[in-house]
Design an enzyme around this catalytic site. Structure first.
Site, PDB file in Angstrom:
ATOM      1  N   ASP A  94      35.851 -40.881 131.198  1.00 43.34           N
ATOM      2  CA  ASP A  94      35.711 -40.475 132.357  1.00 43.34           C
ATOM      3  C   ASP A  94      34.713 -39.451 132.274  1.00 43.34           C
ATOM      4  OD1 ASP A  94      35.641 -39.751 135.145  1.00 43.34           O
ATOM      5  OD2 ASP A  94      37.947 -39.188 135.024  1.00 43.34           O
ATOM      6  N   ASP A 274      43.854 -47.192 134.661  1.00 40.41           N
ATOM      7  CA  ASP A 274      44.223 -46.290 133.552  1.00 40.41           C
ATOM      8  C   ASP A 274      45.115 -45.370 134.319  1.00 40.41           C
ATOM      9  OD1 ASP A 274      43.080 -43.211 133.822  1.00 40.41           O
ATOM     10  OD2 ASP A 274      41.912 -44.800 134.959  1.00 40.41           O
TER      11      ASP A 274
END
Length: 384
Positions: A94, A274
């Site tokens: 991320d 996720d």
């Protein structure tokens, strides 16, 4: 199959569920897939070898946290995040944008990026689109996320529109920075995914998606979901975005979610997920099962001889009774938390495997109906 390519293998006839394959420098990812979250360079309480045995194909780590601690210089000196973690499979990182906005003690957003104070020691730091890409190149992740602004929920439309415009500007900078820095890190072919924002405003989601699709990224994520909104708002945000995403590129719903939500998202054409929940709730003694969640500390498990769920010989908790796991939790033995963590990750990864098989055999609609009819969504009352 060329590195970086996504092959759409099959589509379900009765829904938008898809079967796909994404090739990265460190391995192939079969979709739909779930990515265990290793925010700080580790999936909590689980070794890389155990993750492989559980069936994990890709894990997620985070730019913000690696930047804060141990520092990119440390990971760079070791030879990248794969070597640092001793994980040889694909890694998605991320960009750190969400963490800056949610964790930083103080922050000042400008067109260049965000000035903020570390949540660890209060030091003054800066993270922008160029820096986020440079850090991810040093980390050597296989899938790299653009730096974006994630607005809160709820938020006025003007604030969300401002976040969308900033996200689009930063996406352009991120793409150029990645191209300019090819070869900077240990992974030579990194895939940059764009992030669609827009909050609960369908027109902003549509316009954001259209502009990003025009920029032609290898993959697309739907951001700004699972940020406190009710489930119907989450599903609406997905439905408002998915029709405008490229058909032959992977779609990623960030930070999702509960098992029943994953099934609903796959039915709506999403490929990658996720979530911290499998490991987070395990530390509170909560296990996921095909019927819903179970609080393993409950007295009802005191004499229970059966396992949390019977998955057969390959199941990591095979041979451990609910009574034994409850005893470990009550005695505050670490093994109890580890066993539930392994169970929950296995449950999530096996859930995705079942969906892939169902899609391949043209029975996803029946499979998903059976699962959702049997599964009781997690509520606070379930956990008492």
């Amino acid at each position: 199959m060329k590195t970086g390519s996504f092959k759409l293998l099959k589509e379900d006839a009765s829904s938008r569920a898809r079967l796909g394959r994404l090739k990265t420098e460190h391995g192939v990812i079969e979709t739909p897939c779930f990515m265990p979250v290793g925010t700080q360079g580790t999936v909590k309480a689980v070794s890389p070898q155990e993750l492989k045995a559980l069936g994990a194909m890709v894990i997620l780590s985070n730019t913000y946290h690696m930047f804060i601690r141990p520092g990119v210089d440390v990971i760079d000196a070791i030879g990248g995040l794969h070597k640092f973690m001793s994980w040889d499979g694909p890694i998605l990182t991320d960009s750190g944008g969400f963490q800056v906005f949610s964790l930083a003690k103080l922050r000042n957003i400008t067109s260049e990026g965000v000035h903020f104070q570390s949540h660890v020691d209060g030091s003054h730091l800066f993270l922008g689109p160029k820096e986020a890409i440079q850090i991810q190149q040093s980390l050597g992740s296989d899938v790299v996320m653009v730096f974006d602004e994630c607005p809160p929920w709820p938020a006025e439309k003007g604030l969300v529109e401002q976040a969308v415009n900033r996200t689009l500007d930063w996406a352009r900078i991120c793409k150029q920075e990645l191209q300019d820095g090819v070869g900077r890190g240990p992974t030579k072919e990194q895939l940059l995914f764009a992030i669609i924002q827009g909050g609960s405003y369908d027109d902003l989601r549509k316009s954001c998606a259209e502009v990003l699709v025009e920029m032609d990224f290898p993959g697309y994520a739907i951001g700004g979901v699972s940020v406190g909104e009710p489930e119907y708002e989450m599903l609406r945000a997905i439905e408002a975005t998915e029709p405008f995403l490229p058909h032959h590129k992977p779609r990623y719903a960030m930070g999702l979610g509960q098992p029943d939500q994953l099934v609903k998202m796959v039915a709506r054409g999403i490929d990658m997920f996720d979530c911290v929940l499998p490991t987070r709730v395990a530390r509170n003694g909560t296990a996921y099962t095909s019927k819903g969640t179970v609080n393993m500390k409950n007295a009802s498990n005191r004499f229970a001889e059966e396992p949390i769920e019977d998955f057969g010989q390959d199941y990591p908790c095979h041979g451990f009774s609910r009574a034994y796991i409850r005893h470990l939790l009550k005695a505050e033995e670490i093994l109890g938390l580890r066993l539930i963590t392994l169970h929950n990750l296995y449950f999530y990864l096996d859930l995705m495997r079942q969906m892939r098989v169902a899609i391949s055999e043209d029975r996803f609609n029946q499979w998903s109906n059976d699962f959702l009819n049997n599964y009781q969504p997690r509520t606070e009352s379930n956990e008492k």
